[in-house]
Design an enzyme around this catalytic site. Structure first.
Site: not given
Length: 159
Positions: A65-67, A72
């Site tokens: 879910a983080h980018v 990252i």
């Protein structure tokens, strides 16, 4: 211009782990996904210095879910890892007591992205250790390059 590293990593044996993840989290209250320290290479209780690592992997819980498509390692998790290293040094290496809660962050700068797979080496230097407040400088290093730096403030709380 980035500041010099708090510890010259070339002077340490980064293949030798002084405290492994099992040892750390038998003492620290964190569990599961929040076990941010995978090992501590070096701890100097007299000078309040520690060097640890987090192996940032492509299968970690935040990657999806983080980018998406370009993961990252979140800066807040980098800071959490640094805070855990400070707590470990002050409580389990220097011999303090009680829980250390995250109290704040100052002078934070992210200098490069941490993209899995990567080993994030963490360097911490305790600058203040009082009964209710702990302060330390933390740096994160990947492949010899400074990825982040911050001063982390901890609140010492009774068990």
């Amino acid at each position: 211009m980035p500041p010099p590293l708090l510890v010259d990593l070339d002077q340490l044996d980064l293949n030798k782990v002084e405290y492994d993840q099992k040892y750390i989290y038998e003492r620290m209250p964190h569990a599961y996904e929040f076990e941010m320290l995978h090992g501590v290479y070096f701890a100097d209780p007299e000078n309040g210095v520690g060097v640890a690592y987090h192996d940032c992997q492509e299968h970690e819980w935040w990657v999806r879910a983080h980018v998406p498509g370009r993961p990252i390692f979140p800066g807040v998790l980098q800071l959490e890892a640094g805070a855990q290293l400070i707590a470990f040094i002050t409580r389990y290496v220097q011999g303090g007591t009680g829980f250390v809660g995250f109290g704040g962050v100052e002078n934070c700068r992210f200098r490069s992205a941490v993209v899995p797979p990567a080993r994030l080496n963490l360097i911490a230097k305790i600058t203040e250790n009082r009964p209710r407040r702990i302060k330390g400088d933390v740096q994160g290093v990947v492949d010899g390059q400074l990825a982040f730096q911050a001063t982390i403030i901890g609140m010492a709380m009774p068990d």
